[in-house]
Design a protein around this motif. Structure first.
Motif, mmCIF file in Angstrom:
data_model
loop_
_atom_site.group_PDB
_atom_site.id
_atom_site.type_symbol
_atom_site.label_atom_id
_atom_site.label_comp_id
_atom_site.label_asym_id
_atom_site.label_seq_id
_atom_site.Cartn_x
_atom_site.Cartn_y
_atom_site.Cartn_z
ATOM 1 N N GLN A 13 2.436 7.480 -7.151
ATOM 2 C CA GLN A 13 3.102 6.464 -6.335
ATOM 3 C C GLN A 13 4.469 6.938 -5.887
ATOM 4 O OE1 GLN A 13 3.097 2.863 -8.723
ATOM 5 N NE2 GLN A 13 1.223 2.157 -7.703
ATOM 6 N N ALA A 14 4.927 6.395 -4.787
ATOM 7 C CA ALA A 14 6.267 6.702 -4.304
ATOM 8 C C ALA A 14 7.290 6.415 -5.401
ATOM 9 C CB ALA A 14 6.576 5.884 -3.058
ATOM 10 N N LEU A 86 9.427 11.127 -5.450
ATOM 11 C CA LEU A 86 8.479 11.494 -4.391
ATOM 12 C C LEU A 86 8.367 10.412 -3.329
ATOM 13 C CD1 LEU A 86 5.859 13.227 -6.644
ATOM 14 C CD2 LEU A 86 6.866 14.252 -4.599
ATOM 15 N N LYS A 87 8.165 10.863 -2.099
ATOM 16 C CA LYS A 87 8.029 9.983 -0.936
ATOM 17 C C LYS A 87 6.668 10.217 -0.289
ATOM 18 C CE LYS A 87 12.970 10.649 0.034
ATOM 19 N NZ LYS A 87 13.949 11.095 1.060
ATOM 20 N N THR A 91 3.509 14.112 0.942
ATOM 21 C CA THR A 91 2.075 14.360 0.860
ATOM 22 C C THR A 91 1.709 15.624 1.630
ATOM 23 O OG1 THR A 91 1.513 12.022 0.576
ATOM 24 C CG2 THR A 91 -0.196 13.465 1.495
ATOM 25 N N VAL A 126 1.110 11.162 -2.132
ATOM 26 C CA VAL A 126 2.076 10.156 -2.561
ATOM 27 C C VAL A 126 1.758 8.853 -1.842
ATOM 28 C CG1 VAL A 126 4.498 9.572 -2.851
ATOM 29 C CG2 VAL A 126 3.779 11.980 -2.873
#
Length: 128
Positions: A13-14, A86-87, A91, A126
């Protein structure tokens, strides 16, 4: 035959974290600058981070500064990519590469051209 094998990708997940590994075999990669690149669907490959032969110097793309770090363990012939915060735009398929010529910053300039070895990649997804 020398090769690089990435692992550690997956769905996150973000805001989450992942650590990728790149294990070398068939030769010692301590004499190579090592780096990570990524390629998102429909986009060109882009440089992410690189680390010098000794591990004393690193160079990061602006898009990941402050969030991603690179390290290496020459005794294990392995390079790591720690990805935090992570954003969704992170990805991509992440690739490890070895460069016998460039410095860490130089690896970013070459943008993946002329690398001595490439791994086959590991997918990071992500979700928002």
């Amino acid at each position: 035959q020398a090769q690089l094998v990435e692992s550690g990708g997956g769905l996150v997940q973000a805001g989450g974290s992942l650590r990728l590994s790149c294990a070398g075999s068939g030769r010692t990669f301590s004499s190579y600058t090592m780096g990570w690149f990524r390629q998102a669907p429909g986009k060109d490959r882009e440089f992410v981070l690189a680390i010098s032969r000794s591990g004393s110097s690193t160079y990061a793309a602006d898009s990941v500064k402050g969030r991603f770090t690179i390290s290496r363990d020459n005794a294990k012939n392995t390079v790591y990519l720690q990805m935090n915060s992570l954003k969704p735009e992170d990805t991509a398929v992440y690739y490890c590469a070895a460069d016998s010529i460039s410095t860490a910053q130089g690896m970013s300039v070459r943008a993946g051209r002329g690398m001595d070895y490439w791994g086959k990649g590991t997918l990071v997804t992500v979700s928002s």
